[in-house]
Design an enzyme around this catalytic site. Structure first.
Site, PDB file in Angstrom:
ATOM      1  N   GLY A 200       0.753  -1.247   0.000  1.00 40.89           N
ATOM      2  CA  GLY A 200       0.000   0.000   0.000  1.00 40.89           C
ATOM      3  C   GLY A 200       0.783   1.297   0.000  1.00 40.89           C
ATOM      4  N   HIS A 201       2.085   1.305   0.304  1.00 42.77           N
ATOM      5  CA  HIS A 201       2.724   2.590   0.639  1.00 42.77           C
ATOM      6  C   HIS A 201       2.949   3.506  -0.562  1.00 42.77           C
ATOM      7  CE1 HIS A 201       7.239   1.475  -0.039  1.00 42.77           C
ATOM      8  NE2 HIS A 201       6.468   0.769  -0.835  1.00 42.77           N
ATOM      9  N   HIS A 202       2.782   3.016  -1.792  1.00 43.18           N
ATOM     10  CA  HIS A 202       2.892   3.907  -2.960  1.00 43.18           C
ATOM     11  C   HIS A 202       1.556   4.568  -3.319  1.00 43.18           C
ATOM     12  CE1 HIS A 202       6.979   2.935  -3.778  1.00 43.18           C
ATOM     13  NE2 HIS A 202       6.756   1.669  -4.068  1.00 43.18           N
ATOM     14  N   ALA A 203       0.452   4.065  -2.795  1.00 41.41           N
ATOM     15  CA  ALA A 203      -0.864   4.588  -3.167  1.00 41.41           C
ATOM     16  C   ALA A 203      -1.027   6.010  -2.628  1.00 41.41           C
ATOM     17  CB  ALA A 203      -1.962   3.673  -2.634  1.00 41.41           C
TER      18      ALA A 203
ATOM     19  N   ASN B  24       6.035   7.132  -1.159  1.00 39.18           N
ATOM     20  CA  ASN B  24       5.531   8.451  -1.542  1.00 39.18           C
ATOM     21  C   ASN B  24       4.094   8.678  -1.101  1.00 39.18           C
ATOM     22  OD1 ASN B  24       5.346   6.365  -3.749  1.00 39.18           O
ATOM     23  ND2 ASN B  24       3.871   7.863  -4.536  1.00 39.18           N
TER      24      ASN B  24
END
Length: 851
Positions: free
Chosen positions: A288-291, A332
């Site tokens: 999930g951390h790029h969403a 991001n």
């Protein structure tokens, strides 16, 4: 234990017969509790033993026994006469069979009521040894919480068209899409094989709701992801290129898996915050951390960690949350979600490669620190390329991550645990080992009272992510992390940490920039030294400057000792051995000037190069000597002008100067000055150069050739002439002139003033040492001219300006310093400003023919 019918009871004293019967009766009455699994043991804190008064005693007391499962403790509490509880924990284990508990029996002591094993206890006998056998009542109360885990194989349904499950024997899934379903299965299987799953508590969870997702994301993104459930096979093929540009793939199960993944991380955080478990591991996909709030990308659809953070904050379960992202790619989306949030600290260690590594932007640069109320709450540690390993990550934790984390003091810690920096991962190309992941988890476990959630992000080597996840889970369960080999952070990593520390020290008091300075490199691969000292730089600068501006050349020094200390610091005009146009040789010995240095801040000694500079007023003397047609020997002793007196040195007058500098000036006298055809020598000392000049006066017969001695003194001691040589002292009084700052202590000593007569002159304006030379230069010119014999003026200079130009420049200097009134020009005409038709004051150059 090997026998499933046995349980361990923590006790050190055998139970008496009467007590055993009463206790067995109560245990049997509570026999309907949930049975223990074979891998679970029940631990009891023992009931203290007391003298039996018989089961029928009216003073019978109640024993409260607390029973829990695998990692919990059974606490025995004795109720006393005054209704207070006296818990005692005795350490020695005793094994009993479960059948004994079922048959209403407890093991009894065969040797009678012996108290030989009873530990020493102090207190009133009536409190410690009641006269009745207590009645035993068992209640269930959890004491220690186990590690929880989130896992659902349904999340494997998110896959590419035509996907064939990777075989169990395959270590790396090859050139196919790296975010494949087997990632979570391999991790879960590895934990189960090592016996960790049965030691953990499975957390039941559901799908994330639209309201929860919209705490971070917009409605458009929610609808976009939900829409994948209705895609036709044809549309999936047609949109394949679009999704590949976002580093995504979709199928009709994508939305379901994304909701499960996000819901699992939310439940893990809630369970930890509510103390259902001490910590938790969410084995979920997709990551999930790029969403971003408005876009899915980089294998990610919903930002699991960001949504979970917002949800626990909304429920009031945690206010301050630390998100530590050790995925090799910058998170991001997570950083964007909390860019201006002061209650969420986001720290990321990632490859940046100057913005060329995914997600290919400057958002992960070290100067990206947040904005508004969130400024300083984004901490980026960007590696400039591949190859970083254990030592680099541990060093980053020690210098940046943990100091800031302790200062922030979070209520909950979430690790965005991508394992693509692991050794063997094709995308990350870094070399972090499972042991290092264990140590980083161990350090973070010390925060927030141990409330820690590990949420899986990336990691694409199936063996590497399984081994790394195993090391993390072992630490969550309380095991000690594996030992790391001896290591040292790379030079590049220490430089990155140093630059990061300089940025973050503005926001965090715990960051010690000085401690993060990279170690000095003392030798290159070929054995040569990369170090250039400041004195060497000043030598090079001055040699180049004096040649370019004044055409001065270096004097070689035959002595190795002198060459090593003063090489390149002794310069002379081209025809130093010759008479010259005026027959005058000026020997100018001086400090290099004042190096004014500005540091980057009070917490560091690093030089701010743009705001630092060298003040060197010696050019004023050289310009004057050159224009007058004198020859010159320029000696730079390469010391900074002192601004205060050293406490261990005399404040007024000393007997001698520095031995090595004295040796240098004597060498110059013997090999150059004595051999020169010039018969008129002028000695000028500036700053600590005054000591050097005076050492020459005291140790060589200089009276015949030296016509003037000028000392422009700073805040340091002066060297006195030899008191035993009366002839030299008489000559010195006539030939010497001392200029000192207006606040020099010499001016306060009447005895020294009287002894020196009229030799000491103070600066009218200058209080700073560096300014004295500029102010008294007109007085120096006048004094030198008065001591030299009548000599012929030089021919006009080649530039065509001739004497008139010289006179104009000198007149400006005299006027500025207030010494121009009443002087006479070369034609005998008087002028209040000191010149007529551009002529020079007669006090500088006498209008007399040469001898």
């Amino acid at each position: 234990m090997s026998d499933p019918n046995h349980m361990e009871v923590d006790t050190s004293i055998p139970v008496r017969e009467g007590e055993g019967q009463a206790a067995a009766s109560s245990v049997n009455g509570n026999n309907a509790q949930e049975p223990q699994s074979q891998d679970q043991a029940m631990e009891l804190d023992s009931v203290p033993q007391f003298p039996a008064a018989g089961p029928s005693s009216e003073a019978a007391k109640t024993v409260v026994v607390e029973q829990t499962t695998t990692t919990t403790t059974i606490e025995s509490t004795i109720s006393t006469d005054n209704n207070s509880a006296l818990p005692l924990h005795l350490p020695h284990p005793q094994t009993i069979t479960s059948a004994a508990l079922t048959d209403d029996e407890l093991p009894t002591s065969q040797a009678g009521p012996s108290h030989t094993h009873l530990p020493p206890i102090t207190g009133a006998p009536s409190d410690l040894f009641p006269q009745s056998t207590p009645n035993v009542q068992i209640i269930e109360r959890p004491k220690i919480y186990r590690t929880g885990y989130i896992y659902n194989p349904m999340m494997m349904l998110h896959c590419q068209e035509g996907y064939v499950p990777t075989a169990e024997s395959v270590v790396d899934n090859g050139p196919g899409h790296p975010e494949e379903p087997m990632r979570i299965k391999r991790i879960f299987s590895r934990l189960a094989e090592q016996g960790l799953i049965k030691r953990m508590k499975r957390l039941e969870f559901g799908e994330v709701t639209m309201d929860q997702v919209m705490l971070v994301h917009g409605e458009d993104l929610w609808l976009k992801v939900q829409g994948t459930e209705d895609l036709t096979d044809e549309y999936i093929q047609d949109s394949k290129q679009y999704y590949e540009q976002l580093s995504l793939y979709v199928c009709r199960e994508t939305a379901h898996c994304a909701r499960l993944s996000c819901g699992g991380v939310i439940q893990a955080c809630i369970s930890v915050c509510q103390k259902q478990v001490r910590n938790a591991f969410a084995i979920v996909r997709p990551p999930g951390h790029h969403a971003e709030p408005d876009e899915h990308m980089g294998f990610c659809f919903f930002n699991n960690v960001a949504v979970a953070t917002k949800e626990v904050q909304r429920r009031g379960l945690a206010k301050k949350v630390l998100i530590l992202d050790w995925d090799v790619h910058h998170g991001n989306g997570t950083q964007r979600a909390f860019w201006d949030d002061p209650d969420v600290l986001y720290i990321s260690l990632h490859r940046h490669d100057g913005g060329r590594f995914y997600p290919t932007s400057d958002f992960g640069a070290l100067d990206m620190v947040g904005t508004g109320a969130g400024e300083g709450k984004s901490v980026n540690i960007p590696w400039p390329g591949p190859g970083f390993g254990d030592a680099d990550y541990i060093y980053a934790f020690q210098r940046i991550v943990m100091p800031i984390a302790y200062e922030f003091a979070p209520d909950l810690v979430i690790i965005s645990a991508g394992f693509d920096a692991a050794d063997g991962d094709r995308l990350g190309e870094c070399h972090v080992t499972p042991a290092a992941y264990g140590h980083m988890t161990h350090m973070l476990s010390a925060l927030a009272g141990g409330k820690l959630v590990v949420a899986l992000e990336g990691g694409y080597n199936l063996k590497a992510i399984s081994d790394s996840a195993l090391a993390v889970a072992q630490v969550l369960l309380g095991e000690t992390p594996a030992e790391l080999d001896a290591h040292q952070a790379s030079e590049v990593a220490t430089e990155v940490i140093y630059q990061c520390a300089k940025v973050q020290s503005k926001y965090w008091k715990s960051i010690d920039v000085k401690a993060c300075e990279p170690p000095e490199v003392t030798a290159l691969e070929d054995g040569s030294s990369p170090i250039t000292s400041i004195p060497d730089l000043l030598k090079l600068h001055r040699a180049w400057h004096m040649y370019e501006r004044h055409q001065l050349f270096q004097i070689p020094l035959a002595s190795e000792e002198l060459e090593g200390s003063f090489g390149g610091q002794v310069l002379c005009s081209e025809n130093v051995y010759e008479m010259g146009t005026r027959g005058v040789l000026v020997v100018f010995v001086h400090d290099f000037g004042n190096l004014r240095v500005e540091t980057d801040g009070v917490s560091t000694t690093n030089v701010h190069m743009a705001n630092s500079y060298l003040i060197n007023t010696s050019d004023a003397i050289v310009d004057w000597v050159k224009k007058e047609g004198y020859n010159l020997i320029d000696v730079n002793v390469l010391k900074q002008l002192p601004t205060h007196f050293a406490p261990d040195l005399p404040k007024m007058v000393s007997k001698s100067g520095t031995p090595l500098e004295a040796q240098l000036i004597r060498y110059i006298w013997d090999n150059y000055i004595e051999l020169s055809e010039a018969e008129n020598i002028v000695l000028i000392g500036h700053g600590t150069g005054c000591k050097t000049i005076m050492d020459l006066v005291n140790h060589r017969e200089v009276e015949n050739k030296v016509k003037a001695v000028i000392q422009v003194a700073g805040l340091h001691s002066l060297v006195r002439p030899d008191p035993n040589d009366e002839v030299k002292r008489s000559w010195f009084r006539k030939s010497n002139r001392i200029y000192v700052p207006s606040e020099h202590p010499l001016l306060e000593d009447e005895r020294i003033q009287k002894r020196l007569g009229g030799q000491v002159h103070k600066s009218d304006k200058a209080t700073k040492v560096v300014d004295v030379l500029v102010e008294v230069l007109p007085n120096i010119k006048e004094f030198v001219a008065s001591k030299l014999p009548e000599i012929e003026r030089p021919a006009p200079l080649p530039n065509g300006h001739g004497d008139e130009q010289v006179g104009m420049e000198l007149d400006v200097e005299v006027h500025v310093n207030g010494n121009g009134n009443g002087s006479q020009d070369i034609d005998g005409n008087e002028n209040g400003s000191g010149d007529v038709n551009g002529g020079e004051p007669s006090s500088v150059i006498p209008p007399v023919a040469a001898q």
